[in-house]
Design a protein around this motif. Structure first.
Motif, PDB file in Angstrom:
ATOM      1  N   LEU A 131      -9.080 -10.888   0.080  1.00 31.59           N
ATOM      2  CA  LEU A 131      -9.862  -9.878  -0.630  1.00 31.59           C
ATOM      3  C   LEU A 131      -9.329  -8.477  -0.365  1.00 31.59           C
ATOM      4  O   LEU A 131      -9.288  -7.628  -1.263  1.00 31.59           O
ATOM      5  N   SER A 132      -8.894  -8.220   0.868  1.00 27.81           N
ATOM      6  CA  SER A 132      -8.337  -6.907   1.209  1.00 27.81           C
ATOM      7  C   SER A 132      -7.047  -6.652   0.447  1.00 27.81           C
ATOM      8  O   SER A 132      -6.815  -5.544  -0.074  1.00 27.81           O
ATOM      9  N   GLU A 133      -6.200  -7.667   0.359  1.00 27.02           N
ATOM     10  CA  GLU A 133      -4.932  -7.501  -0.345  1.00 27.02           C
ATOM     11  C   GLU A 133      -5.157  -7.357  -1.845  1.00 27.02           C
ATOM     12  O   GLU A 133      -4.432  -6.617  -2.515  1.00 27.02           O
ATOM     13  N   LYS A 134      -6.157  -8.066  -2.363  1.00 27.83           N
ATOM     14  CA  LYS A 134      -6.503  -7.904  -3.783  1.00 27.83           C
ATOM     15  C   LYS A 134      -6.914  -6.456  -4.055  1.00 27.83           C
ATOM     16  O   LYS A 134      -6.492  -5.844  -5.045  1.00 27.83           O
ATOM     17  N   ALA A 135      -7.733  -5.911  -3.174  1.00 30.00           N
ATOM     18  CA  ALA A 135      -8.172  -4.525  -3.332  1.00 30.00           C
ATOM     19  C   ALA A 135      -6.997  -3.551  -3.220  1.00 30.00           C
ATOM     20  O   ALA A 135      -6.956  -2.528  -3.921  1.00 30.00           O
ATOM     21  N   THR A 136      -6.042  -3.880  -2.350  1.00 30.19           N
ATOM     22  CA  THR A 136      -4.861  -3.017  -2.197  1.00 30.19           C
ATOM     23  C   THR A 136      -4.059  -2.939  -3.487  1.00 30.19           C
ATOM     24  O   THR A 136      -3.676  -1.855  -3.940  1.00 30.19           O
ATOM     25  N   ASP A 160     -10.914 -12.922   4.133  1.00 31.54           N
ATOM     26  CA  ASP A 160     -11.032 -11.463   4.218  1.00 31.54           C
ATOM     27  C   ASP A 160      -9.709 -10.786   3.908  1.00 31.54           C
ATOM     28  O   ASP A 160      -9.667  -9.726   3.262  1.00 31.54           O
ATOM     29  N   ASP A 161      -8.607 -11.377   4.370  1.00 27.53           N
ATOM     30  CA  ASP A 161      -7.282 -10.798   4.081  1.00 27.53           C
ATOM     31  C   ASP A 161      -6.962 -10.898   2.594  1.00 27.53           C
ATOM     32  O   ASP A 161      -6.375  -9.984   2.009  1.00 27.53           O
ATOM     33  N   GLU A 180       0.835  -1.189   0.000  1.00 29.37           N
ATOM     34  CA  GLU A 180       0.000   0.000   0.000  1.00 29.37           C
ATOM     35  C   GLU A 180       0.876   1.247   0.000  1.00 29.37           C
ATOM     36  O   GLU A 180       1.822   1.365   0.776  1.00 29.37           O
ATOM     37  N   LYS A 234      -3.850 -17.403   3.645  1.00 29.02           N
ATOM     38  CA  LYS A 234      -4.379 -16.357   4.524  1.00 29.02           C
ATOM     39  C   LYS A 234      -5.900 -16.446   4.590  1.00 29.02           C
ATOM     40  O   LYS A 234      -6.551 -17.033   3.708  1.00 29.02           O
TER      41      LYS A 234
END
Length: 424
Positions: free
Chosen positions: A262-267, A259-260, A226, A256
């Motif tokens: 998906l969050s990292e994909k969005a990052t 949720d992690d 990020e 992982k």
């Protein structure tokens, strides 16, 4: 071999040879008249896309290149020899951004001038100067014995920024997503692999063989985090590597929690969007890694309903790897080469009816313009006849009139192409 994907070099084309003042001297030919030959043209500087080169490492230490100057003219109207062209070899896929340099080394506006994406393509980046005219050209009915000639024109000088488009497919993802491991499995590349972030400190290239005569180049782009678009982590320079690929393979760590993942994909998608929104329009192959772990298997089954085209692999067991390679290859074949994602700076041009401009700097009248500066560079100011012709041409161009409109007075200093003289 060390991988170098960017370089900045300076190039200078050859100066034109000087014209000469000479006279025809033959027995029984009295007052033979002017016979000074012209100077030879200066050599050009040319870039050649060489398929045998893979990096820009040759430019790590040698950064200045100059072509040969033309030779001076000779007697009996003989022209001088032209300077030899200088050919600089660069890898196929090199982007060339050219920045003009004036006689004093000042930089102009940079512009993207070439994408050397085809083997053996040539592009001239600096044009050699024209040879000066010998005195044979200046004889008239009123001036039958001209005692001046033109100097050779200076060759173009510029600075070139070379950037290498890296590969067909770029493997992206957060640190430790398994990018280097995948590259080591599908190619002969041997990147450094360890269980901590930022193991890969520079792009790693590998050739992936699909069939006997079919292959593509894959690059492991160093881990993005990020804020990478603003220089965080290993810096924004790695996002430039992503721009230079046709297809992106986005690896996500299946070990992982969902949720992690998906969050990292969005990052990663946010970083691509912040750097260049057009990157999200590229063909992207999403992949869950570490499929040999039970948690990754469960994550893959859940996420394949949420992420279209999701694939799962295990670099450790080889599961899904072959299918992934064929899918990437088919995507590459169906994907056109991406446009170069950058804007060329606006070019500042003089009005068509104003071939020069004059500005006052510290009391000095500075005259600039392509034609007037070229004329000054080719004039021999030690010759009274050459100086008189120079002033005559300036008057015809309207320079003298413009100077008077700006308030020039007798004895004021005028500068053209670095040459200063008193106005009279």
């Amino acid at each position: 071999m060390q991988f170098i994907d960017e370089a900045t070099i300076g190039v200078a084309a050859g100066k034109g040879g000087d014209g000469v003042v000479a006279w025809r001297r033959e027995k029984y030919v009295p007052k033979g008249g002017p016979a000074g030959g012209d100077g030879g043209r200066g050599g050009d500087v040319v870039l050649l896309a060489d398929p045998e080169l893979g990096t820009l490492v040759d430019f790590r230490f040698k950064k200045q290149f100059a072509a040969e100057s033309g030779k001076a003219g000779s007697t009996s109207n003989k022209s001088g020899k032209a300077g030899e062209e200088l050919v600089i070899r660069v890898p196929v896929g090199t982007l060339v951004t050219r920045t003009e340099l004036d006689a004093e080394g000042a930089r102009g506006h940079g512009r993207l001038m070439a994408d050397l994406s085809e083997p053996y393509r040539r592009v001239r980046v600096a044009k050699g100067g024209r040879g000066g005219l010998g005195n044979q050209h200046f004889a008239t009915a009123a001036r039958q014995a001209p005692r001046f000639a033109y100097n050779g024109e200076p060759g173009e000088r510029c600075e070139l920024k070379l950037e290498l488009k890296l590969a067909d497919a770029g493997v992206i993802g957060l640190p430790n997503a398994g990018k280097s491991t995948l590259l080591s499995v599908v190619s002969a590349a041997r990147p450094k692999i360890a269980d901590y972030p930022f193991t890969t400190l520079e792009p790693q290239l590998g050739v992936v063989r699909v069939a006997e005569f079919e292959s593509f180049v894959m690059v492991d782009v160093p881990g993005l985090i990020e804020g990478a678009h603003a220089g965080a982590g290993l810096g924004d320079r790695f996002l430039r590597h992503v721009e230079r690929t046709r297809v992106l393979v986005h690896l996500m760590d299946g070990a992982k929690p969902i949720d992690d993942v998906l969050s990292e994909k969005a990052t990663i998608e946010a970083e691509l969007r912040a750097w260049n929104p057009a990157l999200l329009d590229r063909s992207i192959v999403p992949v869950i890694t570490k499929l040999d772990l039970p948690d990754a298997q469960a994550a893959f089954e859940t996420l394949r309903e949420q992420i279209p085209g999701l694939r799962g692999i295990s670099a450790a067991t080889g599961e899904g790897v072959r299918e992934l390679i064929y899918a990437v290859w088919e995507t590459i074949r169906a994907t056109p080469t991406p446009p170069i994602a950058r804007l060329e700076p606006a070019q500042i041009e003089l009005a068509a009816d104003e071939p020069f401009e004059i500005r006052v700097e510290n009391g000095i009248y500075v005259v600039s313009g392509e034609r007037v500066e070229r004329l000054a560079s080719m004039t021999d100011f030690d010759s009274d006849e050459a100086l008189a012709r120079f002033e005559q041409i300036l008057a015809k161009m309207g320079v003298d009139k413009k100077l008077r409109e700006l308030g020039v007075h007798e004895g004021d200093t005028v500068r053209i192409a670095g040459v200063e003289f008193d106005y009279s």
